[in-house]
Write an enzyme that holds these catalytic residues in place. Structure first.
Site, PDB file in Angstrom:
ATOM      1  N   GLU A  23     -46.431 -53.369  16.586  1.00 55.69           N
ATOM      2  CA  GLU A  23     -46.377 -54.427  17.883  1.00 55.69           C
ATOM      3  C   GLU A  23     -47.924 -54.217  18.870  1.00 55.69           C
ATOM      4  OE1 GLU A  23     -42.172 -55.026  19.688  1.00 55.69           O
ATOM      5  OE2 GLU A  23     -42.786 -53.103  19.938  1.00 55.69           O
ATOM      6  N   GLU A  55     -33.527 -50.230  14.976  1.00 57.35           N
ATOM      7  CA  GLU A  55     -34.566 -51.173  14.712  1.00 57.35           C
ATOM      8  C   GLU A  55     -35.772 -50.403  14.666  1.00 57.35           C
ATOM      9  OE1 GLU A  55     -37.492 -54.317  17.182  1.00 57.35           O
ATOM     10  OE2 GLU A  55     -35.211 -54.509  17.373  1.00 57.35           O
TER      11      GLU A  55
END
Length: 105
Positions: free
Chosen positions: A57, A52
């Site tokens: 973020e 991933e």
């Protein structure tokens, strides 16, 4: 602010390339805006054995801070909780409109 979930599985996939995105991030306790990618096929098992890429973020952005920390993460290896992750973070002095850029070479 608004929210979106974009699913490209079965619609588009690529091996190499460049992806650009522009987003206004909300600030506040408990918010976790993120942009991430998963593989087309999970050849090595469940998350995150096949990988991933967290492009961006930002966790609990402080609305009153002069700067914010934004990070990207690579998840790989075994399935959770035995996966590995490597983070890249913005510098502490990154301005309020933080951006995370990664370039090869």
């Amino acid at each position: 602010h608004s929210s979106a979930r974009l699913i490209g599985r079965g619609l588009a996939s690529w091996t190499y390339g460049r992806i650009e995105a522009r987003a206004e991030l909300p600030c506040g306790q408990g918010l976790w805006p993120a942009i991430w990618m998963l593989p087309e096929d999970s050849e090595y098992g469940g998350w995150a054995a096949s990988g991933e890429i967290d492009i961006m973020e930002a966790v609990n952005l402080d609305c009153d801070a002069a700067s914010h920390e934004v990070h990207g993460t690579l998840h790989f290896g075994g399935s959770w909780p035995d996966n590995v992750h490597k983070k890249a973070r913005t510098p502490k002095h990154c301005p309020r409109a933080a951006s995370l850029t990664s370039r090869k070479g």
